[in-house]
Design a protein around this motif. Structure first.
Motif, mmCIF file in Angstrom:
data_model
loop_
_atom_site.group_PDB
_atom_site.id
_atom_site.type_symbol
_atom_site.label_atom_id
_atom_site.label_comp_id
_atom_site.label_asym_id
_atom_site.label_seq_id
_atom_site.Cartn_x
_atom_site.Cartn_y
_atom_site.Cartn_z
ATOM 1 N N UNK A 93 0.155 -1.371 0.148
ATOM 2 C CA UNK A 93 -0.297 -0.001 -0.217
ATOM 3 C C UNK A 93 1.048 1.470 0.352
ATOM 4 N N UNK A 94 2.075 1.267 -0.405
ATOM 5 C CA UNK A 94 3.269 2.722 -0.136
ATOM 6 C C UNK A 94 3.932 2.517 0.846
ATOM 7 N N UNK A 95 3.817 2.242 2.253
ATOM 8 C CA UNK A 95 4.629 2.277 2.931
ATOM 9 C C UNK A 95 5.630 1.664 3.006
ATOM 10 N N UNK A 96 6.626 2.643 3.337
ATOM 11 C CA UNK A 96 8.284 2.329 3.914
ATOM 12 C C UNK A 96 8.449 1.289 4.834
ATOM 13 N N UNK A 97 8.884 0.661 3.921
ATOM 14 C CA UNK A 97 9.122 -0.493 5.479
ATOM 15 C C UNK A 97 10.498 -0.095 5.865
ATOM 16 N N UNK A 98 11.449 -0.304 5.378
ATOM 17 C CA UNK A 98 13.032 0.090 5.247
ATOM 18 C C UNK A 98 12.613 1.679 6.566
ATOM 19 N N UNK A 99 12.008 2.220 5.861
ATOM 20 C CA UNK A 99 12.757 3.568 6.861
ATOM 21 C C UNK A 99 11.616 3.666 8.224
ATOM 22 N N UNK A 100 10.707 2.524 8.125
ATOM 23 C CA UNK A 100 9.750 2.538 9.220
ATOM 24 C C UNK A 100 10.662 1.371 10.140
ATOM 25 N N UNK A 101 11.423 0.453 9.768
ATOM 26 C CA UNK A 101 11.943 -0.296 10.095
ATOM 27 C C UNK A 101 13.111 0.762 10.820
ATOM 28 N N UNK A 102 13.656 1.486 10.431
ATOM 29 C CA UNK A 102 14.566 1.945 10.739
ATOM 30 C C UNK A 102 14.461 3.495 12.106
ATOM 31 N N UNK A 103 13.327 3.977 11.562
ATOM 32 C CA UNK A 103 12.576 4.817 12.627
ATOM 33 C C UNK A 103 13.028 4.551 13.992
ATOM 34 N N UNK A 104 11.624 3.113 14.091
ATOM 35 C CA UNK A 104 10.926 2.233 14.718
ATOM 36 C C UNK A 104 12.696 1.665 15.828
ATOM 37 N N UNK A 105 13.725 1.105 15.243
ATOM 38 C CA UNK A 105 14.950 0.593 15.813
ATOM 39 C C UNK A 105 15.872 2.212 16.702
ATOM 40 N N UNK A 106 15.883 3.362 16.019
ATOM 41 C CA UNK A 106 16.732 4.277 16.257
ATOM 42 C C UNK A 106 15.561 4.628 17.903
ATOM 43 N N UNK A 107 14.253 4.592 17.318
ATOM 44 C CA UNK A 107 13.036 5.152 18.994
ATOM 45 C C UNK A 107 13.343 3.382 19.905
ATOM 46 N N UNK A 108 13.841 2.266 19.807
ATOM 47 C CA UNK A 108 13.818 1.376 21.068
ATOM 48 C C UNK A 108 15.432 2.038 21.209
ATOM 49 N N UNK A 109 16.677 2.604 20.766
ATOM 50 C CA UNK A 109 17.732 2.601 21.325
ATOM 51 C C UNK A 109 17.454 3.896 21.790
#
Length: 287
Positions: free
Chosen positions: A184-200
């Motif tokens: 549906x157009x969600x940039x999963x790679x960018x989403x993963x990077x942001x979630x990982x940065x948030x977790x760290x």
């Protein structure tokens, strides 16, 4: 136990539970969204504590050190996700465990090279270096109340981010069905990077906030990592709401267990986890 002592232990249990939530929220987001078993999450807590020690010494202000350290930790998370973690999303969980287990040793060696192996202390800011009297002989440190307040503010911010924003909608969609969200157009790679940065970032902030209370010492991330996994399992893998409730439960059981049942205090948290899993094998809340 009189009322004053009960109140002190209750406040301690809430403060400990909220601190665990900051750690476990990042861990459950990383696993729930990215599917990565991250054994190195405790090392990010240790990183935060050492950043507080280093930055507070350089800047002369713990509050400023926390703000700068949170940004540095999030940037570190982005770089780490880009260099290593994004190559392991489709790999077996055993490969992820081996990667993150190896990172623990790498981070410990880097910590030893940068800051040595001594135990360090971080001073409580003078603004918060006082206590609220509860009785003639008992008082409660204001800094611990600050810790709880900051954790509550971050928990509220995390809830608003996930439940009320467009980014949060994408995070929830990616957690529910990664392939459909990507189609549906969600940039999963960018989403993963942001979630990982948030977790760290959350783990590092927890370490920075806890540094004046727990001191800063080698391998300090190992004990909290175990408790984080207990919280994630009890709350339900991928559920932030479950992580909050489970963290408060664990904080209450651990704190009051050490006071009322010191002989078996080390077992009580795991007995709680076993009881919850017998009742609800998927944890208190599903993703």
């Amino acid at each position: 136990m009189d009322l004053a002592n009960f109140l002190i232990q209750l406040l301690n249990s809430v403060q400990y539970g909220l601190l665990l939530f900051m750690l476990a929220a990042g861990l459950t987001l990383i696993f729930g969204i990215m599917g990565v078993v991250n054994l190195a999450h405790g090392s990010f807590y240790m990183l935060g504590a050492y950043l507080a020690y280093a930055l507070a010494g350089q800047l002369g202000n713990l509050f400023l050190a926390i703000a700068v350290g949170a940004v540095l930790a999030a940037l570190f998370g982005l770089v780490l996700e880009w260099l290593l973690f994004r190559h392991f999303y489709e790999r077996d969980h055993l490969d992820q465990v081996l990667l993150t287990f190896g990172l623990i040793y790498i981070f410990e060696e880097l910590r030893s090279l940068l800051w040595g192996d001594d135990v360090h202390g971080v001073a409580v800011p003078s603004l918060l270096d006082w206590s609220i009297p509860l009785t003639d002989t008992l008082s409660y440190p204001v800094y611990r109340l600050f810790m709880s307040g900051l954790c509550i503010a971050l928990a509220l911010g995390l809830y608003l981010l996930i439940a009320k924003t467009r980014l949060g909608m994408k995070i929830r969609a990616g957690a529910f069905n990664r392939e459909m969200a990507e189609s549906l157009g969600v940039n999963i790679k960018l989403l993963h990077a942001l979630v990982f940065a948030l977790g760290v970032g959350l783990a590092a902030v927890a370490g920075m906030v806890a540094a004046p209370v727990s001191s800063v010492y080698p391998n300090m991330g190992a004990p909290v990592l175990i408790m984080c996994f207990v919280v994630v399992v009890i709350g339900g893998i991928g559920s932030v709401r479950g992580a909050l409730i489970a963290a408060l439960l664990v904080g209450f059981v651990d704190t009051f267990g050490k006071v009322l049942l010191p002989q078996v205090a080390g077992m009580l948290v795991y007995m709680l986890m076993a009881a919850v899993l017998l009742w609800k094998p998927e944890g208190l809340f599903k993703q």
